[in-house]
Write an enzyme that holds these catalytic residues in place. Structure first.
Site, PDB file in Angstrom:
ATOM      1  N   SER A   4      84.215 -12.147  -5.652  1.00  0.00           N
ATOM      2  CA  SER A   4      84.283 -11.693  -4.258  1.00  0.00           C
ATOM      3  C   SER A   4      82.940 -11.865  -3.537  1.00  0.00           C
ATOM      4  O   SER A   4      81.879 -11.963  -4.173  1.00  0.00           O
ATOM      5  CB  SER A   4      84.662 -10.210  -4.207  1.00  0.00           C
ATOM      6  OG  SER A   4      85.863  -9.991  -4.895  1.00  0.00           O
TER       7      SER A   4
HETATM    8  N1  SAH Z   1      86.343  -8.369  -9.304  1.00  0.00           N
HETATM    9  C1  SAH Z   1      86.197  -9.797  -9.501  1.00  0.00           C
HETATM   10  C2  SAH Z   1      86.883 -10.631  -8.451  1.00  0.00           C
HETATM   11  C3  SAH Z   1      88.251 -10.733  -8.768  1.00  0.00           C
HETATM   12  S1  SAH Z   1      89.333 -11.886  -8.072  1.00  0.00           S
HETATM   13  C4  SAH Z   1      84.750 -10.195  -9.606  1.00  0.00           C
HETATM   14  O1  SAH Z   1      83.857  -9.371  -9.386  1.00  0.00           O
HETATM   15  O2  SAH Z   1      84.509 -11.353  -9.933  1.00  0.00           O
HETATM   16  C5  SAH Z   1      90.792 -10.996  -8.545  1.00  0.00           C
HETATM   17  C6  SAH Z   1      91.107 -10.982 -10.011  1.00  0.00           C
HETATM   18  O3  SAH Z   1      92.258 -10.150 -10.177  1.00  0.00           O
HETATM   19  C7  SAH Z   1      91.484 -12.348 -10.574  1.00  0.00           C
HETATM   20  O4  SAH Z   1      90.676 -12.622 -11.682  1.00  0.00           O
HETATM   21  C8  SAH Z   1      92.946 -12.183 -10.976  1.00  0.00           C
HETATM   22  O5  SAH Z   1      93.317 -12.915 -12.119  1.00  0.00           O
HETATM   23  C9  SAH Z   1      93.035 -10.694 -11.221  1.00  0.00           C
HETATM   24  N2  SAH Z   1      94.375 -10.107 -11.143  1.00  0.00           N
HETATM   25  C10 SAH Z   1      95.388 -10.425 -10.309  1.00  0.00           C
HETATM   26  N3  SAH Z   1      96.470  -9.651 -10.548  1.00  0.00           N
HETATM   27  C11 SAH Z   1      96.126  -8.817 -11.568  1.00  0.00           C
HETATM   28  C12 SAH Z   1      96.809  -7.782 -12.276  1.00  0.00           C
HETATM   29  N4  SAH Z   1      98.057  -7.447 -12.003  1.00  0.00           N
HETATM   30  N5  SAH Z   1      96.133  -7.113 -13.244  1.00  0.00           N
HETATM   31  C13 SAH Z   1      94.839  -7.432 -13.558  1.00  0.00           C
HETATM   32  N6  SAH Z   1      94.157  -8.418 -12.937  1.00  0.00           N
HETATM   33  C14 SAH Z   1      94.790  -9.088 -11.947  1.00  0.00           C
END
Ligand code: SAH
Length: 248
Positions: free
Chosen positions: A97
């Site tokens: 992000s």
């Molecule tokens: N917090 C992260 C950014 C995440 S992008 C950072 O600091 O880099 C969002 C992430 O959520 C992705 O990796 C995606 O695979 C994950 N995601 C999406 N749906 C999800 C779910 N139901 N449970 C866990 N992770 C999920």
């Protein structure tokens, strides 16, 4: 002879000095880039203060942003862009992000050091590391196995012993470790997942982007009241990758 001896010594000294200086000057250049990024985040916070209801980040959040090495959380070929205030691809169609978003999501949870925090969407592990600098215990869930494994290894290598990471569907939270003081969801959900609401302590806060994957979403701050109901506040428009998984 004496002269030659001195010259050799000087040369050896210079080579050592150069070798010693190399890694630290590199580290310094990351640090100055990181501090410039934090300056940009602070300016963005001032510019968006009417949405946030505050114009300054808390000190514990600022300290974490100044410390966590974002360049360790992005693919090697993108390290040079790691301190730009924007999201970057991390593979598997996912992104790390924007630092400003990580900053405000962390800040608006109004965390105390003793808090236990759950993050949904480990991704690169950067948000988890920021949380890990601020509170004693962080739990983070990633649905893409390979991403989750890479992030867990990275957090381990960087020495974050207070972060537990697991692979799973974060829609259902982490019942075995509930309740949590705060929950941060870093992927956009069509609605607030009821299991997460249930795993939040009364008085606790959740921050979550809500909306359709094809449109701009709203960042929502939810507060669970003591009588187990909740109130929400829409903060600002955002764009996140979608929360996938088993929601009905
Ligand atoms: N917090 C992260 C950014 C995440 S992008 C950072 O600091 O880099 C969002 C992430 O959520 C992705 O990796 C995606 O695979 C994950 N995601 C999406 N749906 C999800 C779910 N139901 N449970 C866990 N992770 C999920």
């Amino acid at each position: 002879m004496t002269f030659r001896f001195k010259t050799t010594n000087t040369v050896i000294f210079c080579v050592f000095a150069l070798l010693a200086a190399l890694p630290s000057s590199h580290a310094d250049s990351w640090k100055s880039k990181r501090l410039a990024m934090v300056g940009e985040i602070e300016a963005d916070v001032r510019d968006t203060s009417r949405f946030l209801g505050k114009n300054k980040l808390d000190n514990n959040v600022l300290k974490a942003l100044k410390k966590v090495q974002r360049h360790e959380f992005v693919p090697p070929q993108l390290q040079k862009s790691a301190y730009q205030n924007r999201p970057l691809p991390i593979g598997f169609g996912q992104t790390i992000s924007q630092p400003y978003i990580v900053a405000i999501m962390t800040d608006l949870l109004a965390l105390k050091q003793t808090d236990r925090v759950l993050e949904i969407g480990t991704g690169s592990g950067y948000q988890a590391a920021i949380l890990g600098e601020v509170v004693d215990k962080v739990f983070t869930i990633e649905i893409i196995e390979e991403l989750g494994k890479i992030a867990a290894e990275r957090l381990e290598k960087l020495g974050y012993r207070n972060i537990r990471a697991k692979i799973g569907d974060g829609y259902y939270g982490w019942p075995g470790e509930a309740p949590f003081d705060s929950i941060v969801v870093t992927a956009a959900a069509s609605h607030i997942p009821p299991p997460l609401l249930k795993q939040l302590k009364p008085g606790g806060r959740m921050i979550i982007p809500v909306g359709s994957r094809f449109m701009v979403q709203q960042l929502v701050l939810l507060e669970k009241t003591k009588d187990d109901s909740f109130k929400t506040r829409q903060l600002l428009p955002v764009r996140f990758v979608p929360l996938t998984g088993g929601q009905p």
